[in-house]
Design a protein around this motif. Sequence first.
Motif, PDB file in Angstrom:
ATOM      1  N   UNK A 138       0.800  -1.220   0.000  1.00  0.00           N
ATOM      2  CA  UNK A 138       0.000   0.000   0.000  1.00  0.00           C
ATOM      3  C   UNK A 138       0.837   1.278   0.000  1.00  0.00           C
ATOM      4  N   UNK A 139       2.161   1.134  -0.005  1.00  0.00           N
ATOM      5  CA  UNK A 139       3.077   2.278  -0.092  1.00  0.00           C
ATOM      6  C   UNK A 139       2.874   3.260   1.059  1.00  0.00           C
ATOM      7  N   UNK A 140       2.973   2.737   2.273  1.00  0.00           N
ATOM      8  CA  UNK A 140       2.827   3.566   3.470  1.00  0.00           C
ATOM      9  C   UNK A 140       4.133   3.574   4.263  1.00  0.00           C
ATOM     10  N   UNK A 144       7.563   0.895   4.577  1.00  0.00           N
ATOM     11  CA  UNK A 144       8.977   1.207   4.355  1.00  0.00           C
ATOM     12  C   UNK A 144       9.790   0.895   5.609  1.00  0.00           C
ATOM     13  N   UNK A 145       9.238   1.228   6.759  1.00  0.00           N
ATOM     14  CA  UNK A 145       9.937   0.949   8.016  1.00  0.00           C
ATOM     15  C   UNK A 145      10.097  -0.558   8.228  1.00  0.00           C
ATOM     16  N   UNK A 232      13.732   1.208  -6.923  1.00  0.00           N
ATOM     17  CA  UNK A 232      12.988   1.018  -5.672  1.00  0.00           C
ATOM     18  C   UNK A 232      13.392   2.068  -4.648  1.00  0.00           C
ATOM     19  N   UNK A 233      14.695   2.286  -4.506  1.00  0.00           N
ATOM     20  CA  UNK A 233      15.148   3.287  -3.545  1.00  0.00           C
ATOM     21  C   UNK A 233      14.645   4.677  -3.914  1.00  0.00           C
ATOM     22  N   UNK A 239       8.604   8.353  -0.937  1.00  0.00           N
ATOM     23  CA  UNK A 239       7.292   7.859  -0.475  1.00  0.00           C
ATOM     24  C   UNK A 239       6.387   7.464  -1.636  1.00  0.00           C
ATOM     25  N   UNK A 240       7.020   6.931  -2.683  1.00  0.00           N
ATOM     26  CA  UNK A 240       6.311   6.471  -3.880  1.00  0.00           C
ATOM     27  C   UNK A 240       5.504   7.583  -4.547  1.00  0.00           C
TER      28      UNK A 240
END
Length: 322
Positions: A138-140, A144-145, A232-233, A239-240
């Motif tokens: 969901x790209x939140x 990422x964390x 990806x980075x 944050x996408x």
Amino acid sequence: MSHCLYPYLATYKEEWLSLSDGHQIYIEQSGNPKGLPVVYLHGGPGGGSSENHRRYFDPEVYRIIVFDQRGCGRSTPTLSLISNTTADLVEDIETIRKYLAIDKWLVCGGSWGTTLALCYGIKYPKQVLAFILRGVFLATEKEYNWLYQPSGAARFYPEYYREFLQPLPKGERSNPLKAYHHIFSGDNELAKAAASKAWYLWELRLSTLEYHQIGLLKVEDTHKALCMAQLSNYYFYHSSFLEENYILNNINAIVDIPAIIIHGRYDMVCQLGNADELVSAWSNATLQILPQAGHSGFESQTINAICKATDTMANFLYENKE
């Protein structure tokens, strides 16, 4: 009948679609030219498509469209960050649909491909017949964390996480996304190559439970490692290019569209809670939890589930054809 990947099928058309901003998008079509149109969105960002992606679909039933997203796979220029955002990728999907003269299509994807599929559906819901999504992302910030901070997947794979941090200066390891971004934004090509290998290997190690079938995980495809790591980075550092909780906050745009969501219980890249949260907000979606699967789209249980889902969805769409 047990399901597995459909037999290898050559493409009947391959081409590069030139866009106004200098990108050329690789597109391939296979299966039945008059069949049910489906687009498959690969993972990453930067993962590129695979000849096996088309094998999820019955070639007698489906017109199968697969493409490489900007800057990766066979699309050019490689690793270009110019006009390369989530919004650009969503518009590419719509451009391809129009170019191929498709009215509506089934939208499928895995991992980052689910993010794109959902964003595309939110922007263009009238063009979507249905969704099949595997390994929801969901790209939140919490995702990422989970991937890159020591309190997440690193708790399950501490020795691999130490290797993931190895290319980074010791004083920058508390923020791996930022530290990797510094390397990938620099001019030291050797450092970029080493960092790309470490980044890609970290994800590979998180992705599958079936080492005995997939073999020892090695970064042998240098091009894919560079694209996967650096794109990806770039996306995750920004944050996408999405507002926090963008997908769930806009789920009403697609809530009436049918969807089959497939997720491995032991997915260490995209946690099962993502899929559960999505389906809880999506009245027309069903969640299938695979009890012995991780993240990879090519684990045996996952292959069977996707191929069965594509058969089920084809029958459903033909029975409910307008």
